[in-house]
Scaffold this motif. Structure first.
Motif, PDB file in Angstrom:
ATOM      1  N   THR A 116     -26.507 -31.393  12.717  1.00 11.11           N
ATOM      2  CA  THR A 116     -27.510 -30.345  12.902  1.00 11.11           C
ATOM      3  C   THR A 116     -28.362 -30.312  11.640  1.00 11.11           C
ATOM      4  O   THR A 116     -28.015 -30.942  10.638  1.00 11.11           O
ATOM      5  CB  THR A 116     -26.856 -28.961  13.101  1.00 11.11           C
ATOM      6  N   PRO A 117     -29.467 -29.566  11.644  1.00 14.34           N
ATOM      7  CA  PRO A 117     -30.240 -29.471  10.406  1.00 14.34           C
ATOM      8  C   PRO A 117     -29.410 -28.945   9.226  1.00 14.34           C
ATOM      9  O   PRO A 117     -29.640 -29.342   8.075  1.00 14.34           O
ATOM     10  CB  PRO A 117     -31.370 -28.496  10.766  1.00 14.34           C
ATOM     11  N   PHE A 118     -28.427 -28.097   9.489  1.00 14.01           N
ATOM     12  CA  PHE A 118     -27.570 -27.579   8.415  1.00 14.01           C
ATOM     13  C   PHE A 118     -26.522 -28.600   7.982  1.00 14.01           C
ATOM     14  O   PHE A 118     -26.277 -28.807   6.802  1.00 14.01           O
ATOM     15  CB  PHE A 118     -26.880 -26.286   8.866  1.00 14.01           C
ATOM     16  N   SER A 119     -25.876 -29.258   8.959  1.00 19.31           N
ATOM     17  CA  SER A 119     -24.751 -30.131   8.624  1.00 19.31           C
ATOM     18  C   SER A 119     -25.173 -31.484   8.061  1.00 19.31           C
ATOM     19  O   SER A 119     -24.436 -32.079   7.276  1.00 19.31           O
ATOM     20  CB  SER A 119     -23.856 -30.354   9.843  1.00 19.31           C
ATOM     21  N   TYR A 120     -26.337 -31.984   8.466  1.00 23.44           N
ATOM     22  CA  TYR A 120     -26.710 -33.334   8.051  1.00 23.44           C
ATOM     23  C   TYR A 120     -26.698 -33.537   6.536  1.00 23.44           C
ATOM     24  O   TYR A 120     -26.072 -34.480   6.055  1.00 23.44           O
ATOM     25  CB  TYR A 120     -28.069 -33.743   8.645  1.00 23.44           C
ATOM     26  N   PRO A 121     -27.350 -32.680   5.751  1.00 25.35           N
ATOM     27  CA  PRO A 121     -27.313 -32.922   4.299  1.00 25.35           C
ATOM     28  C   PRO A 121     -25.889 -32.865   3.726  1.00 25.35           C
ATOM     29  O   PRO A 121     -25.562 -33.605   2.795  1.00 25.35           O
ATOM     30  CB  PRO A 121     -28.177 -31.805   3.707  1.00 25.35           C
ATOM     31  N   ILE A 122     -25.054 -32.028   4.292  1.00 24.02           N
ATOM     32  CA  ILE A 122     -23.672 -31.931   3.815  1.00 24.02           C
ATOM     33  C   ILE A 122     -22.930 -33.217   4.121  1.00 24.02           C
ATOM     34  O   ILE A 122     -22.292 -33.811   3.244  1.00 24.02           O
ATOM     35  CB  ILE A 122     -22.971 -30.711   4.454  1.00 24.02           C
ATOM     36  N   TYR A 123     -23.017 -33.674   5.375  1.00 28.50           N
ATOM     37  CA  TYR A 123     -22.329 -34.909   5.750  1.00 28.50           C
ATOM     38  C   TYR A 123     -22.944 -36.120   5.050  1.00 28.50           C
ATOM     39  O   TYR A 123     -22.244 -37.055   4.695  1.00 28.50           O
ATOM     40  CB  TYR A 123     -22.367 -35.118   7.267  1.00 28.50           C
ATOM     41  N   ARG A 124     -24.236 -36.132   4.871  1.00 27.15           N
ATOM     42  CA  ARG A 124     -24.915 -37.303   4.302  1.00 27.15           C
ATOM     43  C   ARG A 124     -24.654 -37.455   2.808  1.00 27.15           C
ATOM     44  O   ARG A 124     -24.400 -38.546   2.334  1.00 27.15           O
ATOM     45  CB  ARG A 124     -26.423 -37.190   4.581  1.00 27.15           C
ATOM     46  N   TRP A 125     -24.725 -36.339   2.063  1.00 21.53           N
ATOM     47  CA  TRP A 125     -24.663 -36.473   0.609  1.00 21.53           C
ATOM     48  C   TRP A 125     -23.437 -35.855  -0.049  1.00 21.53           C
ATOM     49  O   TRP A 125     -23.150 -36.153  -1.206  1.00 21.53           O
ATOM     50  CB  TRP A 125     -25.936 -35.908  -0.018  1.00 21.53           C
ATOM     51  N   LEU A 126     -22.693 -34.993   0.641  1.00 20.07           N
ATOM     52  CA  LEU A 126     -21.561 -34.324   0.006  1.00 20.07           C
ATOM     53  C   LEU A 126     -20.206 -34.688   0.605  1.00 20.07           C
ATOM     54  O   LEU A 126     -19.186 -34.268   0.083  1.00 20.07           O
ATOM     55  CB  LEU A 126     -21.753 -32.796   0.078  1.00 20.07           C
ATOM     56  N   HIS A 127     -20.184 -35.428   1.665  1.00 16.49           N
ATOM     57  CA  HIS A 127     -18.933 -35.752   2.356  1.00 16.49           C
ATOM     58  C   HIS A 127     -18.546 -37.195   2.059  1.00 16.49           C
ATOM     59  O   HIS A 127     -19.414 -38.051   1.920  1.00 16.49           O
ATOM     60  CB  HIS A 127     -19.133 -35.545   3.864  1.00 16.49           C
ATOM     61  N   GLN A 128     -17.250 -37.458   1.993  1.00 16.33           N
ATOM     62  CA  GLN A 128     -16.794 -38.803   1.637  1.00 16.33           C
ATOM     63  C   GLN A 128     -17.056 -39.841   2.724  1.00 16.33           C
ATOM     64  O   GLN A 128     -17.104 -41.025   2.448  1.00 16.33           O
ATOM     65  CB  GLN A 128     -15.313 -38.800   1.243  1.00 16.33           C
ATOM     66  N   GLU A 129     -17.213 -39.427   3.959  1.00 17.35           N
ATOM     67  CA  GLU A 129     -17.517 -40.359   5.037  1.00 17.35           C
ATOM     68  C   GLU A 129     -19.031 -40.480   5.189  1.00 17.35           C
ATOM     69  O   GLU A 129     -19.774 -39.615   4.762  1.00 17.35           O
ATOM     70  CB  GLU A 129     -16.914 -39.874   6.351  1.00 17.35           C
ATOM     71  N   GLY A 130     -19.461 -41.530   5.836  1.00 17.86           N
ATOM     72  CA  GLY A 130     -20.886 -41.724   6.026  1.00 17.86           C
ATOM     73  C   GLY A 130     -21.478 -40.822   7.088  1.00 17.86           C
ATOM     74  O   GLY A 130     -20.766 -40.176   7.858  1.00 17.86           O
ATOM     75  N   CYS A 131     -22.792 -40.792   7.121  1.00 18.18           N
ATOM     76  CA  CYS A 131     -23.530 -40.095   8.176  1.00 18.18           C
ATOM     77  C   CYS A 131     -24.878 -40.799   8.294  1.00 18.18           C
ATOM     78  O   CYS A 131     -25.898 -40.315   7.833  1.00 18.18           O
ATOM     79  CB  CYS A 131     -23.706 -38.620   7.860  1.00 18.18           C
TER      80      CYS A 131
END
Length: 181
Positions: free
Chosen positions: A58-73
């Motif tokens: 989502t617009p909220f989750s994408y930056p978190i998953y993309r730049w702050l999460h250990q898995e890719g997005c």
């Protein structure tokens, strides 16, 4: 408590054995999602369900998953072959791409799901602010226990906005009445 460990693309079950297959955070780790859906559809009885809880973009989750999460997005991946362009062509066991479920829902046509013996998925995005602060399956947490009920309440209040703020989604496929031709 674990009775069986199996391969998601070679399920060790007879055809039409189950009413439901339920999984948490599996799909976005699979190298061959199509093989999983074929196996799962085979193991389901007619009108059985595959119910997955997965990361959701989502617009909220994408930056978190993309730049702050250990898995890719990576939103550009082929959802049927999401790890085909990895460095050496090999996928690590716990390597994941949080965009896989989102891409499958957006890109796969209804008739393609039918060819796998399934209906297109029903999608229910959910907020997960408490989950986000818990750090998921990692050791430790940024979520103090007394704050958990308040954040869970915030998740419920913001449920109507989950389409834009959701972190996760419940995805449900139904097995077609007849197996694919």
């Amino acid at each position: 408590w674990n009775d069986l460990a199996g391969n998601a693309v070679q399920l060790p079950f007879r055809a039409a054995s189950f009413k439901a297959i339920v999984a948490l955070d599996v799909l976005h780790h699979l190298e061959d999602p199509r093989a999983f859906f074929l196996e799962a559809a085979s193991a389901l009885r007619p009108d059985g369900r595959i119910c997955l809880i997965e990361p959701w973009v989502t617009p909220f989750s994408y930056p978190i998953y993309r730049w702050l999460h250990q898995e890719g997005c990576d939103l550009r991946i082929d959802p049927w072959r999401p790890f085909a362009t990895t460095r050496d062509g090999r996928k690590e066991a716990f390597e994941g791409n949080n965009a896989i479920p989102w891409r499958l829902v957006r890109e796969v046509a209804p008739e393609a799901w039918g060819g796998l013996g399934l209906t297109p998925p029903a999608v229910s995005p959910t907020n997960g602010f408490a989950y986000l602060l818990s750090l998921g399956f990692r050791e430790g947490s940024l979520l103090p226990a007394p704050l958990a009920p308040r954040l869970l309440q915030l998740d419920r209040w913001l449920a109507p906005l989950a389409r834009w703020t959701g972190m996760r989604a419940l995805l449900v496929w139904r097995r077609a009445q007849a197996p694919p031709a």
